[in-house]
Motif scaffolding. Structure first.
Motif, PDB file in Angstrom:
ATOM      1  N   VAL A 315       0.833  -1.199   0.000  1.00 11.77           N
ATOM      2  CA  VAL A 315       0.000   0.000   0.000  1.00 11.77           C
ATOM      3  C   VAL A 315       0.871   1.253   0.000  1.00 11.77           C
ATOM      4  N   LEU A 316       1.955   1.243   0.774  1.00  6.59           N
ATOM      5  CA  LEU A 316       2.875   2.381   0.787  1.00  6.59           C
ATOM      6  C   LEU A 316       3.449   2.634  -0.603  1.00  6.59           C
ATOM      7  N   ALA A 317       3.924   1.582  -1.256  1.00  6.36           N
ATOM      8  CA  ALA A 317       4.543   1.750  -2.571  1.00  6.36           C
ATOM      9  C   ALA A 317       3.547   2.306  -3.587  1.00  6.36           C
ATOM     10  N   VAL A 318       2.348   1.712  -3.631  1.00 10.07           N
ATOM     11  CA  VAL A 318       1.339   2.160  -4.598  1.00 10.07           C
ATOM     12  C   VAL A 318       0.910   3.594  -4.312  1.00 10.07           C
ATOM     13  N   SER A 319       0.725   3.933  -3.049  1.00 14.38           N
ATOM     14  CA  SER A 319       0.247   5.274  -2.705  1.00 14.38           C
ATOM     15  C   SER A 319       1.288   6.340  -3.027  1.00 14.38           C
ATOM     16  N   TYR A 320       2.575   6.031  -2.841  1.00 15.30           N
ATOM     17  CA  TYR A 320       3.598   7.026  -3.189  1.00 15.30           C
ATOM     18  C   TYR A 320       3.706   7.220  -4.699  1.00 15.30           C
ATOM     19  N   VAL A 321       3.549   6.132  -5.443  1.00 13.78           N
ATOM     20  CA  VAL A 321       3.512   6.295  -6.906  1.00 13.78           C
ATOM     21  C   VAL A 321       2.331   7.181  -7.296  1.00 13.78           C
ATOM     22  N   ALA A 322       1.184   6.986  -6.636  1.00 17.00           N
ATOM     23  CA  ALA A 322       0.017   7.823  -6.918  1.00 17.00           C
ATOM     24  C   ALA A 322       0.281   9.280  -6.541  1.00 17.00           C
ATOM     25  N   ARG A 323       1.020   9.490  -5.459  1.00 16.95           N
ATOM     26  CA  ARG A 323       1.298  10.861  -5.023  1.00 16.95           C
ATOM     27  C   ARG A 323       2.154  11.621  -6.030  1.00 16.95           C
ATOM     28  N   VAL A 324       2.940  10.898  -6.826  1.00 15.08           N
ATOM     29  CA  VAL A 324       3.724  11.554  -7.863  1.00 15.08           C
ATOM     30  C   VAL A 324       2.806  12.284  -8.847  1.00 15.08           C
ATOM     31  N   PHE A 325       1.622  11.714  -9.071  1.00 11.23           N
ATOM     32  CA  PHE A 325       0.709  12.280 -10.073  1.00 11.23           C
ATOM     33  C   PHE A 325      -0.438  13.073  -9.450  1.00 11.23           C
ATOM     34  N   ILE A 334      -4.387  15.456   0.047  1.00 15.05           N
ATOM     35  CA  ILE A 334      -4.943  14.860   1.269  1.00 15.05           C
ATOM     36  C   ILE A 334      -5.220  13.376   1.063  1.00 15.05           C
ATOM     37  N   LEU A 335      -5.788  13.032  -0.101  1.00 17.49           N
ATOM     38  CA  LEU A 335      -6.085  11.626  -0.392  1.00 17.49           C
ATOM     39  C   LEU A 335      -4.810  10.799  -0.428  1.00 17.49           C
ATOM     40  N   GLY A 336      -3.786  11.307  -1.118  1.00 17.30           N
ATOM     41  CA  GLY A 336      -2.529  10.577  -1.186  1.00 17.30           C
ATOM     42  C   GLY A 336      -1.909  10.385   0.187  1.00 17.30           C
ATOM     43  N   ALA A 337      -1.906  11.444   1.013  1.00 15.68           N
ATOM     44  CA  ALA A 337      -1.339  11.355   2.361  1.00 15.68           C
ATOM     45  C   ALA A 337      -2.122  10.370   3.224  1.00 15.68           C
ATOM     46  N   THR A 338      -3.445  10.345   3.044  1.00 17.50           N
ATOM     47  CA  THR A 338      -4.280   9.437   3.846  1.00 17.50           C
ATOM     48  C   THR A 338      -4.006   7.979   3.495  1.00 17.50           C
ATOM     49  N   VAL A 339      -3.870   7.693   2.200  1.00 20.14           N
ATOM     50  CA  VAL A 339      -3.607   6.308   1.791  1.00 20.14           C
ATOM     51  C   VAL A 339      -2.220   5.862   2.271  1.00 20.14           C
ATOM     52  N   VAL A 340      -1.252   6.780   2.241  1.00 21.19           N
ATOM     53  CA  VAL A 340       0.068   6.441   2.791  1.00 21.19           C
ATOM     54  C   VAL A 340      -0.051   6.085   4.270  1.00 21.19           C
ATOM     55  N   SER A 341      -0.843   6.859   5.010  1.00 19.13           N
ATOM     56  CA  SER A 341      -1.039   6.575   6.436  1.00 19.13           C
ATOM     57  C   SER A 341      -1.706   5.223   6.645  1.00 19.13           C
ATOM     58  N   MET A 342      -2.584   4.835   5.741  1.00 19.57           N
ATOM     59  CA  MET A 342      -3.219   3.520   5.837  1.00 19.57           C
ATOM     60  C   MET A 342      -2.173   2.419   5.694  1.00 19.57           C
TER      61      MET A 342
END
Length: 662
Positions: A315-325, A334-342
């Motif tokens: 989940v961390l890896a996928v969410s950080y890739v998403a945060r790039v975009f 906020i969504l990207g940061a929340t998923v990283v926290s998950m």
């Protein structure tokens, strides 16, 4: 809570921005140093006691910081506050000791998540308090909350009965403190002082020197600060490596999100939010960690902690890739940061469980403390990376030097790569098979972790080794615990203690109960879930293993274990069938290192302790020193017999016998 105030502290305290950064650095240093030390003391002198000590230091630090009014006093207060970080691993270990087995996974998951929850909620709360009541109020409120929590801990949390007594490893603690101080200071200040500057280089050299002294010392001392032999076990070692990577990955989220939101819109990608509003945007991240705690516990119960760690890292890896975009809108950040926290919540929940299932129950606090320390090394390293990246790629807008959007994306890529590496490491963590009767097909991760409602500790009964402290006697108002702490000494055939022997206790249905590594005096201690009969399996280097069924009645039970068969390499030296007395026999490794030597007796017989498994060269030399003979051996962990005849070739049967490792 101090981080949002760092830009204002230079003006408030009349100091430089570089000095103000020490308000975070000093807390990082003291927390890293205190965590392994306090955790080890908790295993020795009581977990609740050290929990209270950690809270008291936070209260003292908060009062000093609030009342001092100067930069120096605030720095001292922040140093005291850092000592409270040891609370987390100690608290997790109390849960193992006190809660029923089915509650341990969810409790550990929630307490692991509190690190992220506190950070996410502290950011906006600090801004609100600062603007409404002033900066001192932050520390006064922390002090009041600390006092209330100390009272609550004393009133509600029982003192754990599981502990080991002995001499505290003061030298090891000093060496580890020096190594950690050098390492973390170099990492945290490398960006400001220059990575190739003399102070930073000297600090890194100091780290290497102190660790070079610390490692061999810890292997020699009877009761080490950190049990390196246990830490080197594959499950513990790989979990700790994964912890560094997860700590590195997750910290990028905390360091970059509020910066992204507060950046002026002059660069074309900032949002210009205030400190308070940017902090409020982190609340969903904290709530997500609370919500994910029971989910991570469910994954652990059903599939095991290893799968939980892999899932969290994924989940961390996928969410950080998403945060790039996902950078164009506030809600995307906020969504990207929340998923990283998950992902952080899921991964962090698994690590203490993986550690506790692989270490003796009497070492759970110190093992969790080391794990927390290594996570801190990961977060500190990410802090240095973020500082280096965001200051190396800037765009100048008037008098401002702002990090570029690509700089943030670069940080997210580094975090994603670290999460993927964590997955790669976690895949190789051995999976514990389910013990009989455990639901879900996998172990919950704690060797009976199965604690029961506990009682406080009592004095050591006569006859029990000093390293073992039994559970409480009745009379403290709490129900007595079924768990008992037993011990004894592992001895050889002549009654001499065997150091570093491993003692494993299993239920007679095959379910593991606990294990222990004897100290240099041969003393071991075991935490058993209840009185009764247990299968005790013992082993030590150079000795044949033994097994026996022993009955333990209560914590006064003392069982000495004897290993009777010493593993040897033996044989005879002859000349044409005639036994040679006083012939030299040497053993060297196939790679050239000398191992040992001896002389044959009157019957031509020799015998030496069996070395570690591997390839060796066995050589015989006649007393006159003229003729010799060598044979290559492949030894395993079984006794070997090799006869040498200097008048001919080695005995074919016995040489083959040794090569087969018989």
């Amino acid at each position: 809570m101090v981080v949002p105030l760092l830009p204002d502290f230079p003006k408030i305290l009349g100091t430089s921005a570089d000095n103000a950064s020490w308000l975070v650095t000093v807390t990082l240093l003291t927390s890293a140093i205190a965590t392994p030390i306090i955790s080890r003391l908790a295993d020795m002198f009581g977990k609740r006691r050290m929990m209270v000590v950690a809270m008291v230091t936070m209260v003292i630090g908060s009062v000093i910081a609030a009342a001092g009014g100067t930069f120096l006093m605030l720095l001292i207060g922040r140093a005291f506050q850092g000592l409270a970080a040891s609370l987390i691993p100690v608290g997790i270990s109390i849960m193992r000791d006190e809660l029923p087995r089915e509650k341990v996974a969810s409790a550990v998951a929630l307490m692991s998540a509190t690190l992220g929850i506190g950070s996410a909620l502290g950011l906006p709360l600090a801004g609100v308090i600062y603007e409404s009541l002033g900066w001192q109020a932050i520390f006064w409120i922390s002090a009041v909350i600390g006092v209330l929590l100390i009272i609550a801990v004393i009133a509600i949390v029982p003192e754990s009965a599981v502990r080991t007594r002995g001499k505290f490893d003061g030298v090891g603690a000093v060496l580890l403190t020096a190594a950690l101080t050098s390492l973390l200071l170099a990492i945290s200040k490398g960006g400001e002082w220059g990575w190739t500057s003399e102070p930073v280089i000297l600090l890194f050299i100091g780290t290497v020197v102190f660790l070079a002294l610390w490692f061999p010392y810890e292997l020699r001392v009877s009761q080490p600060m950190v049990d390196l032999r246990t830490s080197a076990r594959k499950p513990v070692l790989l979990t700790n490596i994964a912890s560094i990577l997860v700590g590195f990955s997750m910290y990028a989220n905390m360091l970059t999100t509020t910066q992204q939101l507060q950046l002026p819109n002059l660069g074309g990608y900032g949002f210009g939010l205030s400190v308070v509003v940017a902090g409020l945007c982190m609340i969903p991240s904290g709530l997500a960690m609370v919500a994910l705690a029971p989910v991570s516990a469910a994954i652990t119960k059903r599939h095991g902690a290893k799968v939980t760690l892999i899932a969290g890292s994924l989940v961390l890896a996928v969410s950080y890739v998403a945060r790039v975009f996902l950078t164009g809108e506030v809600w995307m950040v906020i969504l990207g940061a929340t998923v990283v926290s998950m992902g952080t919540a899921i991964a962090y929940a698994a690590m203490p469980t993986l550690i506790m299932r692989s270490v003796p129950i009497t070492e759970t606090a110190s093992a969790n403390g080391l794990n927390s320390l290594l996570r801190a090394v990961g977060t500190s390293t990410m802090s240095a990376v973020v500082g280096a990246v965001l200051t190396s790629a800037v765009v100048h807008v008037g008098p401002l030097a702002l990090p570029t959007e690509d700089a943030f994306k670069e940080v997210f890529w580094y975090a994603a790569i670290a999460a993927l590496l964590s997955i790669g490491v976690s895949v190789f963590i051995p999976r514990v098979q389910a013990a009989p009767g455990l639901a879900g097909g996998t172990s919950t991760g704690v060797y009976d972790a199965g604690a029961r409602p506990g009682a406080a500790g009592a004095a050591r009964p006569a006859g029990l080794p000093a390293a073992v402290v039994p559970p409480a006697a009745a009379g403290d108002g709490r129900p007595a615990d079924d768990e008992i702490v037993v011990g004894g000494t592992v001895m050889g055939a002549g009654g001499k203690p065997i150091r570093q022997a491993v003692v494993n206790a299993l239920h007679t249905n095959g379910e593991p109960a606990d294990w222990s590594r004897a100290d240099n005096a041969g003393r071991y201690s075991l935490v058993l879930p209840a009185s009764g009969r247990y299968l005790i399996v013992s082993s030590a280097d150079g000795w044949a293993p033994s097994s026996q069924v022993l009955e333990f009645v209560d914590s006064s039970s003392t069982e000495n274990i004897r290993l009777t068969l010493r593993l040897t390499l033996s044989g005879t030296v002859a000349d044409g069938g005639r036994a040679l007395e006083h012939a030299l026999v040497t053993l060297t490794k196939a790679s050239g290192e000398f191992v040992m030597s001896t002389f044959s007796d009157g019957s031509g017989r020799y015998e030496v302790p069996l070395p570690a498994a591997g390839r060796y060269i066995l050589t015989g030399l006649e007393p006159e020193g003229l003729r010799s003979q060598s044979v290559q051996l492949s030894l395993s962990s079984r006794p070997a017999v090799v006869d040498l005849d200097l008048g001919g070739s080695p005995e074919p049967a016995t040489a083959e016998h040794a090569r087969a490792g018989a």
